[in-house]
Design a protein around this motif. Structure first.
Motif, short mmCIF file in Angstrom:
data_model
loop_
_atom_site.label_atom_id
_atom_site.label_comp_id
_atom_site.label_asym_id
_atom_site.label_seq_id
_atom_site.Cartn_x
_atom_site.Cartn_y
_atom_site.Cartn_z
N ALA A 186 0.85 -1.21 0.00
CA ALA A 186 0.00 0.00 0.00
C ALA A 186 0.88 1.25 0.00
CB ALA A 186 -0.93 -0.01 1.20
N LEU A 187 1.92 1.26 0.79
CA LEU A 187 2.82 2.41 0.85
C LEU A 187 3.51 2.62 -0.49
CD1 LEU A 187 4.10 4.63 2.55
CD2 LEU A 187 5.86 2.99 3.22
N ALA A 188 3.94 1.55 -1.14
CA ALA A 188 4.60 1.67 -2.44
C ALA A 188 3.65 2.25 -3.49
CB ALA A 188 5.12 0.31 -2.89
N VAL A 189 2.40 1.80 -3.49
CA VAL A 189 1.42 2.32 -4.45
C VAL A 189 1.17 3.80 -4.20
CG1 VAL A 189 -1.01 2.18 -5.12
CG2 VAL A 189 0.34 0.10 -4.91
N LEU A 190 1.01 4.19 -2.96
CA LEU A 190 0.78 5.60 -2.64
C LEU A 190 1.96 6.47 -3.05
CD1 LEU A 190 -0.97 5.32 0.84
CD2 LEU A 190 -1.99 6.04 -1.32
N ALA A 222 1.93 9.42 -5.85
CA ALA A 222 2.30 10.78 -5.45
C ALA A 222 3.44 11.32 -6.30
CB ALA A 222 2.68 10.81 -3.97
N LEU A 223 4.40 10.47 -6.61
CA LEU A 223 5.57 10.94 -7.35
C LEU A 223 5.33 11.09 -8.84
CD1 LEU A 223 8.39 8.92 -5.56
CD2 LEU A 223 7.87 11.35 -5.32
N PHE A 224 4.56 10.20 -9.43
CA PHE A 224 4.46 10.19 -10.88
C PHE A 224 3.14 10.72 -11.44
CE2 PHE A 224 7.58 6.86 -9.88
CZ PHE A 224 8.66 7.42 -10.53
#
Length: 171
Positions: free
Chosen positions: A49-53, A57-59
């Motif tokens: 979940a953290l990786a997806v968020l 946010a970045l891209f």
């Protein structure tokens, strides 16, 4: 004859009621049946979940320079409307004079105040910058109309004329 009762002490002296049967054994049995996730599975779900968020946010949320300029312009415009609204609101309430106003003028002022409450409620909700700007424009327009109404009423009363009568004559 009136006697004073020490209510806190009287309430403390009342016997405590207890239930006929205790609910704890059934609750304890239900709690032991509760499933728990293994810690590695929880860690895997949380890290995914953290990786997806972070990826979103970045891209996906990186504003383009044009969008950033437009957002800054909108924010400046909204700030200007907010300042104008504050000045008009101060003048609107200062211009009201119930001593010289008729019931129709007072009712119109109350109607304006009711509409301001609705606009303020809409402004308190999360909305797009375009919606926020439109609501502030409505607020400024409404306050300006109310200020003009009260000034005209005061001007008519200053020369001894009745504003309601002037309105009736023009209709």
């Amino acid at each position: 004859m009136n006697t004073a009762i020490d209510l806190p002490n009287a309430l403390r002296q009342l016997p405590l009621e207890t239930p006929a049967t205790s609910a704890w054994p059934g609750l304890q049995q239900h709690l032991s049946q509760k499933r728990s996730w293994p810690k590695p599975a929880l860690a895997l779900v949380a890290s995914t979940a953290l990786a997806v968020l972070l990826w979103q946010a970045l891209f996906h949320n990186a504003p383009t320079p044009e969008a950033a300029d437009m957002q800054a312009t909108q924010q400046t415009d909204i700030q200007s409307l907010m300042e104008q609204s504050a000045r008009l609101e101060t003048a609107f309430y200062a211009q009201q004079d119930d001593a010289i106003s008729s019931a129709s003028i007072i009712a119109a002022n109350l109607g304006i105040e009711d509409q301001l409450v609705v606009i303020d409620a809409d402004l308190s909700e999360q909305s797009t910058p375009e919606q926020t700007r439109a609501l502030w424009q409505q607020r400024v327009y409404l306050l300006d109309q109310g200020l003009q109404l009260n000034r005209t009423n005061a001007d008519f009363n200053a020369v001894g004329r009745n504003f309601d009568l002037a309105l009736a004559i023009t209709n």
